[in-house]
Design a protein around this motif. Structure first.
Motif, PDB file in Angstrom:
ATOM      1  N   GLN A  20      50.126  45.840  40.693  1.00 54.83           N
ATOM      2  CA  GLN A  20      48.285  45.940  39.773  1.00 54.83           C
ATOM      3  C   GLN A  20      47.826  46.993  40.699  1.00 54.83           C
ATOM      4  O   GLN A  20      47.577  48.135  40.635  1.00 54.83           O
ATOM      5  CB  GLN A  20      47.957  45.270  39.222  1.00 54.83           C
ATOM      6  N   LEU A  21      48.513  46.385  41.785  1.00 56.01           N
ATOM      7  CA  LEU A  21      47.360  47.303  43.195  1.00 56.01           C
ATOM      8  C   LEU A  21      48.340  48.668  43.370  1.00 56.01           C
ATOM      9  O   LEU A  21      47.479  49.408  44.202  1.00 56.01           O
ATOM     10  CB  LEU A  21      46.623  46.152  43.848  1.00 56.01           C
ATOM     11  N   THR A  22      49.532  47.628  44.470  1.00 56.69           N
ATOM     12  CA  THR A  22      50.250  49.335  44.458  1.00 56.69           C
ATOM     13  C   THR A  22      52.278  49.065  44.403  1.00 56.69           C
ATOM     14  O   THR A  22      51.673  48.193  44.355  1.00 56.69           O
ATOM     15  CB  THR A  22      49.442  48.889  46.655  1.00 56.69           C
ATOM     16  N   ALA A  23      52.392  49.983  45.128  1.00 52.83           N
ATOM     17  CA  ALA A  23      53.982  49.773  44.801  1.00 52.83           C
ATOM     18  C   ALA A  23      54.467  49.327  46.656  1.00 52.83           C
ATOM     19  O   ALA A  23      55.619  49.542  47.068  1.00 52.83           O
ATOM     20  CB  ALA A  23      54.598  50.947  44.007  1.00 52.83           C
ATOM     21  N   ALA A  24      53.177  49.821  47.192  1.00 49.71           N
ATOM     22  CA  ALA A  24      54.387  49.438  48.656  1.00 49.71           C
ATOM     23  C   ALA A  24      54.194  48.363  49.330  1.00 49.71           C
ATOM     24  O   ALA A  24      53.828  47.107  48.546  1.00 49.71           O
ATOM     25  CB  ALA A  24      52.663  50.485  49.233  1.00 49.71           C
ATOM     26  N   ALA A  42      44.270  32.853  40.152  1.00 50.58           N
ATOM     27  CA  ALA A  42      44.507  33.297  38.837  1.00 50.58           C
ATOM     28  C   ALA A  42      44.967  32.468  37.695  1.00 50.58           C
ATOM     29  O   ALA A  42      45.493  33.271  36.622  1.00 50.58           O
ATOM     30  CB  ALA A  42      45.692  34.494  39.680  1.00 50.58           C
ATOM     31  N   LEU A  43      45.605  31.778  38.490  1.00 49.96           N
ATOM     32  CA  LEU A  43      45.980  30.904  37.289  1.00 49.96           C
ATOM     33  C   LEU A  43      45.488  30.465  36.206  1.00 49.96           C
ATOM     34  O   LEU A  43      45.394  30.141  34.937  1.00 49.96           O
ATOM     35  CB  LEU A  43      46.547  29.552  38.132  1.00 49.96           C
ATOM     36  N   PRO A  44      43.697  29.812  36.561  1.00 51.97           N
ATOM     37  CA  PRO A  44      43.482  29.771  35.078  1.00 51.97           C
ATOM     38  C   PRO A  44      42.872  30.651  34.195  1.00 51.97           C
ATOM     39  O   PRO A  44      43.313  30.182  33.119  1.00 51.97           O
ATOM     40  CB  PRO A  44      41.463  29.745  35.633  1.00 51.97           C
ATOM     41  N   SER A  45      43.463  32.368  34.595  1.00 48.98           N
ATOM     42  CA  SER A  45      43.331  33.356  33.428  1.00 48.98           C
ATOM     43  C   SER A  45      44.735  33.355  32.301  1.00 48.98           C
ATOM     44  O   SER A  45      45.202  33.940  31.985  1.00 48.98           O
ATOM     45  CB  SER A  45      42.670  34.744  34.252  1.00 48.98           C
ATOM     46  N   TRP A  83      38.283  32.653  45.880  1.00 51.44           N
ATOM     47  CA  TRP A  83      38.097  33.921  45.659  1.00 51.44           C
ATOM     48  C   TRP A  83      37.831  34.540  46.688  1.00 51.44           C
ATOM     49  O   TRP A  83      38.866  35.657  47.287  1.00 51.44           O
ATOM     50  CB  TRP A  83      36.846  33.920  44.988  1.00 51.44           C
ATOM     51  N   PRO A  84      37.517  33.372  48.212  1.00 52.13           N
ATOM     52  CA  PRO A  84      37.674  34.440  49.396  1.00 52.13           C
ATOM     53  C   PRO A  84      39.099  34.010  49.716  1.00 52.13           C
ATOM     54  O   PRO A  84      39.761  35.440  50.309  1.00 52.13           O
ATOM     55  CB  PRO A  84      36.899  33.439  50.722  1.00 52.13           C
ATOM     56  N   ALA A  85      39.653  33.639  49.441  1.00 52.23           N
ATOM     57  CA  ALA A  85      41.319  33.708  50.003  1.00 52.23           C
ATOM     58  C   ALA A  85      42.784  35.174  49.281  1.00 52.23           C
ATOM     59  O   ALA A  85      42.646  35.657  49.620  1.00 52.23           O
ATOM     60  CB  ALA A  85      41.729  32.941  50.072  1.00 52.23           C
ATOM     61  N   ALA A  86      41.788  34.433  47.827  1.00 52.30           N
ATOM     62  CA  ALA A  86      42.705  34.878  47.441  1.00 52.30           C
ATOM     63  C   ALA A  86      41.834  37.282  47.762  1.00 52.30           C
ATOM     64  O   ALA A  86      43.034  37.865  47.086  1.00 52.30           O
ATOM     65  CB  ALA A  86      41.553  35.130  45.307  1.00 52.30           C
ATOM     66  N   ARG A  87      40.743  36.707  47.895  1.00 50.37           N
ATOM     67  CA  ARG A  87      40.562  38.368  47.483  1.00 50.37           C
ATOM     68  C   ARG A  87      41.462  39.185  49.302  1.00 50.37           C
ATOM     69  O   ARG A  87      41.984  40.384  49.012  1.00 50.37           O
ATOM     70  CB  ARG A  87      39.096  38.231  48.648  1.00 50.37           C
ATOM     71  N   GLU A  88      41.181  38.570  50.264  1.00 47.56           N
ATOM     72  CA  GLU A  88      42.011  38.459  51.131  1.00 47.56           C
ATOM     73  C   GLU A  88      43.856  39.090  51.160  1.00 47.56           C
ATOM     74  O   GLU A  88      44.429  39.473  51.922  1.00 47.56           O
ATOM     75  CB  GLU A  88      41.791  37.679  52.556  1.00 47.56           C
ATOM     76  N   MET A 110      31.763  42.977  41.150  1.00 44.04           N
ATOM     77  CA  MET A 110      32.422  43.666  40.347  1.00 44.04           C
ATOM     78  C   MET A 110      33.693  43.802  40.570  1.00 44.04           C
ATOM     79  O   MET A 110      34.888  43.332  39.501  1.00 44.04           O
ATOM     80  CB  MET A 110      32.234  45.222  40.987  1.00 44.04           C
ATOM     81  N   VAL A 111      34.302  42.604  41.877  1.00 44.90           N
ATOM     82  CA  VAL A 111      35.868  42.988  41.930  1.00 44.90           C
ATOM     83  C   VAL A 111      36.789  41.773  41.682  1.00 44.90           C
ATOM     84  O   VAL A 111      37.912  41.317  40.834  1.00 44.90           O
ATOM     85  CB  VAL A 111      36.182  42.513  43.974  1.00 44.90           C
ATOM     86  N   GLY A 112      35.670  40.581  41.627  1.00 44.93           N
ATOM     87  CA  GLY A 112      36.300  39.387  41.219  1.00 44.93           C
ATOM     88  C   GLY A 112      36.389  39.268  39.295  1.00 44.93           C
ATOM     89  O   GLY A 112      37.667  39.368  38.806  1.00 44.93           O
ATOM     90  N   PRO A 113      35.942  39.570  39.118  1.00 45.01           N
ATOM     91  CA  PRO A 113      36.234  40.282  37.324  1.00 45.01           C
ATOM     92  C   PRO A 113      36.961  41.017  36.996  1.00 45.01           C
ATOM     93  O   PRO A 113      37.652  41.322  36.273  1.00 45.01           O
ATOM     94  CB  PRO A 113      34.800  40.624  36.642  1.00 45.01           C
ATOM     95  N   MET A 114      36.530  42.527  37.775  1.00 42.93           N
ATOM     96  CA  MET A 114      38.488  43.534  37.629  1.00 42.93           C
ATOM     97  C   MET A 114      39.518  42.403  38.200  1.00 42.93           C
ATOM     98  O   MET A 114      40.258  42.691  37.216  1.00 42.93           O
ATOM     99  CB  MET A 114      38.054  44.410  38.575  1.00 42.93           C
ATOM    100  N   MET A 115      39.517  41.679  38.593  1.00 44.89           N
ATOM    101  CA  MET A 115      40.816  41.917  39.246  1.00 44.89           C
ATOM    102  C   MET A 115      41.503  39.961  38.071  1.00 44.89           C
ATOM    103  O   MET A 115      42.825  40.215  38.079  1.00 44.89           O
ATOM    104  CB  MET A 115      40.791  40.707  40.567  1.00 44.89           C
ATOM    105  N   GLU A 116      40.135  39.534  37.332  1.00 44.28           N
ATOM    106  CA  GLU A 116      40.307  38.056  37.065  1.00 44.28           C
ATOM    107  C   GLU A 116      41.203  39.048  35.318  1.00 44.28           C
ATOM    108  O   GLU A 116      42.402  39.027  34.594  1.00 44.28           O
ATOM    109  CB  GLU A 116      39.505  37.687  36.407  1.00 44.28           C
ATOM    110  N   GLN A 117      40.355  40.251  35.165  1.00 43.37           N
ATOM    111  CA  GLN A 117      41.089  40.696  33.851  1.00 43.37           C
ATOM    112  C   GLN A 117      42.367  41.379  34.128  1.00 43.37           C
ATOM    113  O   GLN A 117      42.706  41.792  32.747  1.00 43.37           O
ATOM    114  CB  GLN A 117      39.339  41.971  33.247  1.00 43.37           C
ATOM    115  N   MET A 118      42.749  42.341  35.143  1.00 40.44           N
ATOM    116  CA  MET A 118      43.690  42.541  35.487  1.00 40.44           C
ATOM    117  C   MET A 118      44.843  41.586  35.313  1.00 40.44           C
ATOM    118  O   MET A 118      46.031  42.922  35.503  1.00 40.44           O
ATOM    119  CB  MET A 118      44.139  43.479  37.219  1.00 40.44           C
TER     120      MET A 118
END
Length: 173
Positions: A20-24, A42-45, A83-88, A110-118
């Motif tokens: 989702q984030l990058t192919a790099a 991620a696992l709850p979602s 979340w802090p470790a997931a964000r890093e 904004m970031v947390g809910p966006m990532m959870e939805q993705m």
């Protein structure tokens, strides 16, 4: 068969962010703490999506139909702390200093809910309904485990699967 399903599920978790984030390629490997944070976040979602997608494909007394929602609730109990470790981890996965800085500058709300939805959207598209019985069997076998142990188990699988993954490389333990 169960091991194959388990590794596939962990593999999907491992690929969620990279797809989702990058192919790099990542500039640095993900530590066990990074991976655990990503999995715990991620696992709850992912579990919720599995429960929703498989509900109609399984008997009423199947684990996902009877205990799946409770598992999701238990997993959500550790999501905020992760979340802090997931964000890093997501920043490391971005593999690009500019993308990393852009991600760091985005508001937390904004970031947390966006990532959870993705994550939920990505996983929903990857669940093969013919695998629901296998997934149900694997999760019912893990039912006696506390949510933290389930996160640890998936973390270990992702760490192993990531050793040779060019997009989501994990560090040697």
């Amino acid at each position: 068969m169960i091991a194959k399903t388990l590794f596939r599920s962990a593999g999907v978790l491992a690929l969620i962010a990279s797809a989702q984030l990058t192919a790099a390629q990542t500039k640095q490997c993900l530590s066990e703490g990074d991976v655990r944070g990503l999995v715990a976040y991620a696992l709850p979602s992912v579990a919720e999506t599995v429960v929703e997608r498989c509900a109609g494909r399984l008997p009423a007394n199947a684990y996902l139909n009877t205990r799946g929602p409770k598992l999701v609730t238990e997993l959500r109990g550790g999501q905020s702390a992760a979340w802090p470790a997931a964000r890093e981890a997501i920043i490391k996965i971005s593999g690009d200093d500019d993308k990393a800085e852009m991600f760091r500058a985005m508001p937390e709300a904004m970031v947390g809910p966006m990532m959870e939805q993705m994550i939920a959207d990505k996983f929903a598209n990857d669940i093969k309904l013919e695998n629901c019985k296998d997934i149900d069997r694997v999760l019912s076998t893990m039912a006696p485990m506390p949510a933290a142990n389930i996160v640890d188990m998936f973390t270990a699988v992702v760490m192993i699967a990531g050793r040779d993954d060019k997009k989501l490389q994990t560090c040697a333990v």
